[in-house]
Design an enzyme around this catalytic site. Sequence first.
Site, PDB file in Angstrom:
ATOM      1  N   LYS A 209       1.746  -9.633   2.109  1.00 51.02           N
ATOM      2  CA  LYS A 209       0.855 -10.798   2.196  1.00 51.02           C
ATOM      3  C   LYS A 209       0.881 -11.573   0.882  1.00 51.02           C
ATOM      4  CE  LYS A 209      -3.918 -12.102   2.943  1.00 51.02           C
ATOM      5  NZ  LYS A 209      -5.256 -11.761   3.406  1.00 51.02           N
ATOM      6  N   GLU A 215       4.566  -1.883  -5.392  1.00 49.93           N
ATOM      7  CA  GLU A 215       5.401  -0.984  -4.590  1.00 49.93           C
ATOM      8  C   GLU A 215       6.443  -1.785  -3.797  1.00 49.93           C
ATOM      9  OE1 GLU A 215       2.150  -0.894  -4.819  1.00 49.93           O
ATOM     10  OE2 GLU A 215       1.378   1.156  -4.776  1.00 49.93           O
ATOM     11  N   GLY A 280      -4.797  -7.868   5.371  1.00 50.66           N
ATOM     12  CA  GLY A 280      -3.605  -7.029   5.491  1.00 50.66           C
ATOM     13  C   GLY A 280      -3.735  -5.995   6.600  1.00 50.66           C
ATOM     14  N   ARG A 281      -4.871  -5.322   6.657  1.00 47.56           N
ATOM     15  CA  ARG A 281      -5.055  -4.252   7.654  1.00 47.56           C
ATOM     16  C   ARG A 281      -5.322  -4.793   9.053  1.00 47.56           C
ATOM     17  NH1 ARG A 281      -8.776  -4.478   3.701  1.00 47.56           N
ATOM     18  NH2 ARG A 281     -10.962  -4.862   4.181  1.00 47.56           N
ATOM     19  N   GLU A 366     -10.685   1.180   4.402  1.00 48.28           N
ATOM     20  CA  GLU A 366     -10.576   0.066   3.456  1.00 48.28           C
ATOM     21  C   GLU A 366     -11.601  -1.014   3.830  1.00 48.28           C
ATOM     22  OE1 GLU A 366      -6.891  -2.495   2.885  1.00 48.28           O
ATOM     23  OE2 GLU A 366      -6.599  -1.118   1.219  1.00 48.28           O
ATOM     24  N   HIS A 397      -3.975  23.778  17.257  1.00 48.79           N
ATOM     25  CA  HIS A 397      -3.500  25.004  16.613  1.00 48.79           C
ATOM     26  C   HIS A 397      -3.605  24.913  15.100  1.00 48.79           C
ATOM     27  CE1 HIS A 397      -2.100  26.513  20.450  1.00 48.79           C
ATOM     28  NE2 HIS A 397      -1.812  25.243  20.705  1.00 48.79           N
ATOM     29  N   LYS A 521      -4.685   0.058  -9.712  1.00 50.63           N
ATOM     30  CA  LYS A 521      -3.473  -0.757  -9.938  1.00 50.63           C
ATOM     31  C   LYS A 521      -3.414  -1.188 -11.399  1.00 50.63           C
ATOM     32  CE  LYS A 521      -3.467  -3.088  -5.400  1.00 50.63           C
ATOM     33  NZ  LYS A 521      -3.572  -4.399  -4.761  1.00 50.63           N
TER      34      LYS A 521
HETATM   35  O1  F6P Z   1      -3.880  -2.474  -2.274  1.00 56.71           O
HETATM   36  C1  F6P Z   1      -4.435  -2.662  -1.022  1.00 56.71           C
HETATM   37  C2  F6P Z   1      -3.748  -3.754  -0.291  1.00 56.71           C
HETATM   38  O2  F6P Z   1      -4.119  -4.978  -0.816  1.00 56.71           O
HETATM   39  C3  F6P Z   1      -4.014  -3.699   1.212  1.00 56.71           C
HETATM   40  O3  F6P Z   1      -5.208  -4.304   1.547  1.00 56.71           O
HETATM   41  C4  F6P Z   1      -2.814  -4.377   1.752  1.00 56.71           C
HETATM   42  O4  F6P Z   1      -2.635  -4.137   3.120  1.00 56.71           O
HETATM   43  C5  F6P Z   1      -1.740  -3.748   0.896  1.00 56.71           C
HETATM   44  O5  F6P Z   1      -2.334  -3.636  -0.386  1.00 56.71           O
HETATM   45  C6  F6P Z   1      -0.456  -4.496   0.807  1.00 56.71           C
HETATM   46  O6  F6P Z   1      -0.645  -5.801   0.337  1.00 56.71           O
HETATM   47  P1  F6P Z   1       0.466  -6.896   0.507  1.00 56.71           P
HETATM   48  O7  F6P Z   1       0.697  -7.114   1.954  1.00 56.71           O
HETATM   49  O8  F6P Z   1      -0.091  -8.120  -0.183  1.00 56.71           O
HETATM   50  O9  F6P Z   1       1.708  -6.404  -0.172  1.00 56.71           O
END
Ligand code: F6P
Length: 557
Positions: A209, A215, A280-281, A366, A397, A521
């Site tokens: 987003k 990452e 995002g979620r 979240e 199990h 972060k």
């Molecule tokens: O760090 C949390 C977050 O902002 C989530 O809310 C989001 O889904 C995820 O990181 C990834 O964010 P992006 O889509 O901006 O890379």
Amino acid sequence: MTIPTLDPMMTAAWEALDARADAFDPDLRAWFEADPDRASKWTKTAADLRVDLSKNLIDEGVLADLLALAQQCGVGELRDRMFAGEHINTTEDRAVLHTALRRPDTDELIVDGQDAIADVHEVLAKVYDFADRVRSGEWVGITGKAVKTIVNVGIGGSDLGPVMAYEALKPFVREGLECRFISNIDPTDAGETTKDLDPETTLVIVASKTFTTLETITNAKVVRDWFLSSLREKGLAQDEAGEKEAIARHFVAVSTALDKVAEFGIDPNNAFGFWSWVGGRYSVDSAVGTSLAIAIGPDGFEEFLAGFNAIDEHFLNAAPEQNVPLLMGLLNVWYSNFLGADTHAVLPYSQYLHRFPAYLQQLTMESNGKSVRRDGTPVTYETGEVFWGEPGTNGQHAFYQLIHQGTRMVPADFIAFANPAWPLKDGEADMHELFLSNFFAQTKALAFGKTSEEVRAEGTPEAIIPARVFTGNRPTTSIMAASLTPRVLGELIALYEHITFVQGAVWGIDSFDQWGVELGKVLAKQILPAITGDTDALAAQDSSTRGLIEFYRANRA
Ligand code: F6P
């Protein structure tokens, strides 16, 4: 615009529920015996979902008070403001409009001066056109080969939704296409995912987003390096122009930040946008689902969106007593705020839904893991239960012991489908029936238990009778549908989105921000120099963190 924020504990309904909880003595055996219609009274329908709430610890009195709580907390008003595009995400001053992602193109919704629905359908058309070209083989890589593997690089909402839905809808995936997902900054993820890939038939979707997430940007660069060096080894993409062309044919992006996509080197023509009003979620049904749209095709994706929309309509229009997301959200409030439950299990009897609990963890935790209300005042009640789960029967199990006989109450949602994707048999026995007999048995055992008399009557030695007693009265909801289709998956996701909304609305919190992920972060950035050898940065750490880093430095080969 202000969103009124109320302390739910100050409402008359909260007080009434408190009093009820004090005197509450649920007895599902007695309740079912006394009322032969209990199951039918408490079984509700939402689109294609049949939701049996009857094995919950609820009676007419609790229901009335819970519905009063929703009313007194303004849940309906907030829902309408969300659907209308008002800025109910107050700490980020944003509209919350994932529901606009699945509305038909005949609708119109002006948000911040722009028709959100028209924008959604413009992007959807672009995604569908791209998906069609990839699926038909018209979109080819630099050596003219069709795409076989789609690698989605993203994390959080830009990963969990796409991977969960891809896994869930495997029977609908076009033969010959495979999706893979890289999310973790642990180099293992990128390494293992690319190690056997052919760059000539690989399409990479970088989904973020913000397009700033460490990452994702790191993984995207690492995958780009792998891609270009693999091509070079094959004598391809030898100069800058060749590299540029290769990236253009093999890398696309999904983001709200199209300028950053261009900076990364992905052709903006190969980028699919979305908007700040999609959290995002809550984004799997936006362009973030591009990998899924390719895998199951535009028709399948349309069905998926129609499923979401069917539940949106239900949430908007069903009477409170029949409104499944409202009732399930309120039940969660009842359990966590009045009966002391800390966690909530989601137990799909479908191996295809094996990533669904992980997806729901981000959606629910979240969203509702917050300690202050929208106006900044601290909450004085629990919010956001811990969601967790695994598919049945595997969980049976492993951890069901605690749900059956432990000291904690764990409300659980059981999910199953009448039809299997794999109609396998063990001799004469239909495997799906063996499977579902467990689904039916578990909620029965949890609700009705086994008394000491029943255990004794089986001839159990007196000394071990207590260990073999099941108290029962352990609450469950059973959700069933005919089959796990794209439409039904959309319905299930939207159901949990709105359950999450209802809980947040009662608690008066902003379910749509996520400030709690920021500190870690920032600290990770500050700590990096200490790891890489900056002695001042190392000295500045607290003694525990310093000790951990020193161990790392001493042991890193
Ligand atoms: O760090 C949390 C977050 O902002 C989530 O809310 C989001 O889904 C995820 O990181 C990834 O964010 P992006 O889509 O901006 O890379």
